[in-house]
Design an enzyme around this catalytic site. Structure first.
Site, PDB file in Angstrom:
ATOM      1  N   CYS A  74       0.794  -1.172  -0.125  1.00 18.43           N
ATOM      2  CA  CYS A  74      -0.008  -0.180  -0.065  1.00 18.43           C
ATOM      3  C   CYS A  74       0.801   1.339  -0.154  1.00 18.43           C
ATOM      4  O   CYS A  74       1.368   1.694  -1.021  1.00 18.43           O
ATOM      5  CB  CYS A  74      -0.867  -0.083   1.204  1.00 18.43           C
ATOM      6  SG  CYS A  74      -2.385   1.066   0.906  1.00 18.43           S
TER       7      CYS A  74
ATOM      8  N   HIS B 151      -3.864  -4.412   0.516  1.00 20.61           N
ATOM      9  CA  HIS B 151      -3.435  -5.033   1.798  1.00 20.61           C
ATOM     10  C   HIS B 151      -3.435  -6.578   1.978  1.00 20.61           C
ATOM     11  O   HIS B 151      -4.452  -7.278   2.526  1.00 20.61           O
ATOM     12  CB  HIS B 151      -4.137  -4.406   3.000  1.00 20.61           C
ATOM     13  CG  HIS B 151      -3.909  -2.900   3.211  1.00 20.61           C
ATOM     14  ND1 HIS B 151      -2.584  -2.510   4.287  1.00 20.61           N
ATOM     15  CD2 HIS B 151      -4.171  -1.901   2.779  1.00 20.61           C
ATOM     16  CE1 HIS B 151      -2.724  -1.092   4.117  1.00 20.61           C
ATOM     17  NE2 HIS B 151      -3.512  -0.708   3.475  1.00 20.61           N
TER      18      HIS B 151
ATOM     19  N   GLU C 154      -2.351  -8.665   4.261  1.00 18.37           N
ATOM     20  CA  GLU C 154      -2.575  -9.066   5.566  1.00 18.37           C
ATOM     21  C   GLU C 154      -3.884  -9.102   5.934  1.00 18.37           C
ATOM     22  O   GLU C 154      -4.264  -9.806   7.066  1.00 18.37           O
ATOM     23  CB  GLU C 154      -1.740  -8.265   6.331  1.00 18.37           C
ATOM     24  CG  GLU C 154      -2.319  -6.685   6.698  1.00 18.37           C
ATOM     25  CD  GLU C 154      -1.729  -5.872   5.746  1.00 18.37           C
ATOM     26  OE1 GLU C 154      -2.040  -4.535   5.999  1.00 18.37           O
ATOM     27  OE2 GLU C 154      -1.407  -6.074   4.657  1.00 18.37           O
TER      28      GLU C 154
END
Length: 233
Positions: free
Chosen positions: A112, A207, A209
């Protein structure tokens, strides 16, 4: 076998619910994804000084998301009203981390803001604001198309991925030597790489994660970083 040490630059936080003072933080999901991959995540303090010297002790680097880069960092004369959480020390440190990681060939995964930082570090520019709810990529999961033969495609194991996004800016002009490895349906750049880079490097605008604990393709990005870090030791 000891875990490869993965540097994760901390993010300044003005307030937290668990601490009395302003803090330096990293997202728990990000740290857990590195740990699941077999890495030892280590938050590092953003500070001026010998960044290259500090990085040499690490086997890999994860440049995470965060607030916006100051527009003057990429030559913009004005600042859009939507730009937020700008911190001069954070910008200086992250840009130097990006440059030094690439120069030293340390395996680097940029996420990002991290992708945007690498682009700016290599002379690129950003679109300061993508527009309102119809155009921005906040709280949005959408498909991205991945270029074949890229490090990103090899890591994900697919030419398409479901990306969890939270950003209102995107790449405008590419930094020197960078190539686009993924795009959203609206043309937004979602992945970057640097052909000929000394070390393993890939960057994503989304993202991973957010969904890595349930999407093997997203976890595979962190796995690839840790594998590259282990091979460099």
């Amino acid at each position: 076998m000891t875990r490869p040490l993965i540097a994760v630059p901390a993010r300044f936080s003005a307030t937290t619910s668990a601490l009395r003072y302003a803090a330096e933080v990293n997202a728990r999901a990000l740290i857990e994804a590195v740990w699941r991959a077999g890495g030892e995540p280590a938050g590092i303090h953003p500070a001026a000084g010998d960044v290259a010297g500090r990085l040499t002790r690490f086997d890999g680097i994860l440049l995470p998301g965060g607030g916006d880069l100051a527009p003057h960092r990429y030559g913009a004369a004005d600042t859009h009203a939507a730009v937020y959480d700008v911190d001069d020390l954070q910008d200086t440190f992250d840009l130097e981390v990006a440059r030094r990681a690439l120069d030293l060939g340390i395996p680097l995964l940029a996420v990002c803001r991290g992708l945007q930082t690498v682009n700016v570090a290599l002379g690129g520019t950003l679109e300061q604001d993508m527009g309102g709810p119809e155009r921005e990529h906040r709280h949005l999961v959408h498909p991205v198309a991945v270029e074949r033969g890229t490090l990103l495609e090899r890591a994900l194991g697919a030419e398409k991925a479901e990306a969890s996004c939270y950003h209102h800016q995107r790449v405008d002009r590419l930094g020197s030597g960078l190539t686009i490895t993924a795009r959203a349906a609206d043309g937004t750049v979602e992945g970057l790489e640097l052909p000929g880079a000394q070390g393993w490097f890939t960057a994503v605008q989304w993202h991973p994660e957010d969904t890595a604990d349930r999407d093997p393709a997203q976890q595979a990005l962190f796995d690839a970083l840790v594998v590259a870090a282990r091979e460099r030791r």
